[in-house]
Write an enzyme that holds these catalytic residues in place. Sequence first.
Site, PDB file in Angstrom:
ATOM      1  N   LYS A 219       0.806  -1.219   0.000  1.00 54.94           N
ATOM      2  CA  LYS A 219       0.000   0.000   0.000  1.00 54.94           C
ATOM      3  C   LYS A 219       0.836   1.264   0.000  1.00 54.94           C
ATOM      4  O   LYS A 219       0.394   2.303  -0.490  1.00 54.94           O
ATOM      5  CB  LYS A 219      -0.955   0.015   1.202  1.00 54.94           C
ATOM      6  CG  LYS A 219      -2.099  -0.976   1.062  1.00 54.94           C
ATOM      7  CD  LYS A 219      -3.172  -0.727   2.107  1.00 54.94           C
ATOM      8  CE  LYS A 219      -4.377  -1.621   1.865  1.00 54.94           C
ATOM      9  NZ  LYS A 219      -5.350  -1.515   2.966  1.00 54.94           N
TER      10      LYS A 219
ATOM     11  N   LYS B 289      -7.698 -10.470  -8.408  1.00 55.27           N
ATOM     12  CA  LYS B 289      -8.835 -10.481  -7.480  1.00 55.27           C
ATOM     13  C   LYS B 289      -9.873  -9.441  -7.893  1.00 55.27           C
ATOM     14  O   LYS B 289      -9.505  -8.375  -8.376  1.00 55.27           O
ATOM     15  CB  LYS B 289      -8.339 -10.127  -6.067  1.00 55.27           C
ATOM     16  CG  LYS B 289      -8.315 -11.306  -5.120  1.00 55.27           C
ATOM     17  CD  LYS B 289      -7.757 -10.927  -3.769  1.00 55.27           C
ATOM     18  CE  LYS B 289      -8.770 -10.257  -2.878  1.00 55.27           C
ATOM     19  NZ  LYS B 289      -8.294 -10.094  -1.493  1.00 55.27           N
TER      20      LYS B 289
ATOM     21  N   LYS C  44     -12.351  -3.256  -5.692  1.00 55.29           N
ATOM     22  CA  LYS C  44     -13.020  -1.962  -5.823  1.00 55.29           C
ATOM     23  C   LYS C  44     -12.123  -0.958  -6.537  1.00 55.29           C
ATOM     24  O   LYS C  44     -12.605   0.059  -7.020  1.00 55.29           O
ATOM     25  CB  LYS C  44     -13.407  -1.435  -4.449  1.00 55.29           C
ATOM     26  CG  LYS C  44     -12.222  -1.233  -3.532  1.00 55.29           C
ATOM     27  CD  LYS C  44     -12.662  -0.997  -2.108  1.00 55.29           C
ATOM     28  CE  LYS C  44     -11.455  -0.967  -1.195  1.00 55.29           C
ATOM     29  NZ  LYS C  44     -11.823  -1.079   0.207  1.00 55.29           N
TER      30      LYS C  44
END
Length: 342
Positions: A121, A205, A208
């Site tokens: 991240k 995956k 969003k």
Amino acid sequence: MSDAPKHKHLVFSGMQPTNTLHLGNYLGALKNWVKIQNDMPCIYCVVDMHAITQDVGYGRPAELAQATREVAAAYIAAGVDLKKSLVFNQARVPAHAELAWIFNCVARLGWLDRMTQFKEKSGKHKERASVGLYTYPTLMAADILAYKATHVPVGEDQKQHLELSRDIAQKFNNDFSVPDFFPLPEPVITGPGTRVMSLRDGAKKMSKSDDSDYSRINLTDDADAIAQKIRKAKTDPAPLPDSEKGLEGRPEAENLFNIYAALADEPRARVVAQFAGQQFSGFKNALAELAVAKLTPIAAEMRRLLADPGEIDRVLADGAMRAGAIAGPVLAEVKRLVGFLH
Ligand code: TRP
């Protein structure tokens, strides 16, 4: 479970209110949260404090508040039963932040340095990431341990954070000579077939943050959108397989069969056998029909709940009050053990 005799079974889990929820959140998490309510008491938190660790949640107050309501509405619409389970938002229960500070002093830098999610991240510019993003896992440990929760349903990507929670619990128990004070929380890893992949790329995956809305089915999509996305889902030119073995090396086909089996609550082998020899188009039509039947009632219930934000806010406030009543005494005991006058 190793700690079963000493700690009452209790489930804790949470999701971040950073964006709209999708089929992966439903099949990978919510559906299992709903099931496990029959086995033990559950606490389901909307982790709004985690949401401000990254830009998506930080600096947009109205969006964050609305996303918090939406995630709470999704929990309830998916079947979280307020008579069995607590639903609340993290920021309303101060014990999370207070315990997280103490855990910041229990956890070692070396432990946090190993967290792969922080590395992903924070990307290339780690020095620009928030300190909160770095200490995110100690807040997650506080979420769980403030309730002495024993079972934590999480996806694969959170396993490392849960191991860190166990390390923190263990070290606290050792350092303060209270061997059984905190349980060592166990992951409840959700079964196979619940890892939902992108409809455009079977190797990624469902997410969003994917640029293409066609890659995912949002929980708020209407029937037309769901059907469209499934019909346009990527497949391969080979005919449908007649056994599960035939799915090997065909990630897109495998993903669609996984989704079907999970939505229908049927073993995948049975679904494969049912459609053996048919065309993809027929299978996709059946899947679209099934997905519309299962998902549109959830979307409708979410809309109904969100139409009355006052009601959601009351649910969250009530959940927070009851959560605080459980976490309060645990935190008081922690403060006493640490030596804080309180
Ligand atoms: N980190 C989790 C995620 O991103 C969310 C989370 C926060 C959580 N606190 C938790 C999950 C406690 C389980 C238990 O998915």
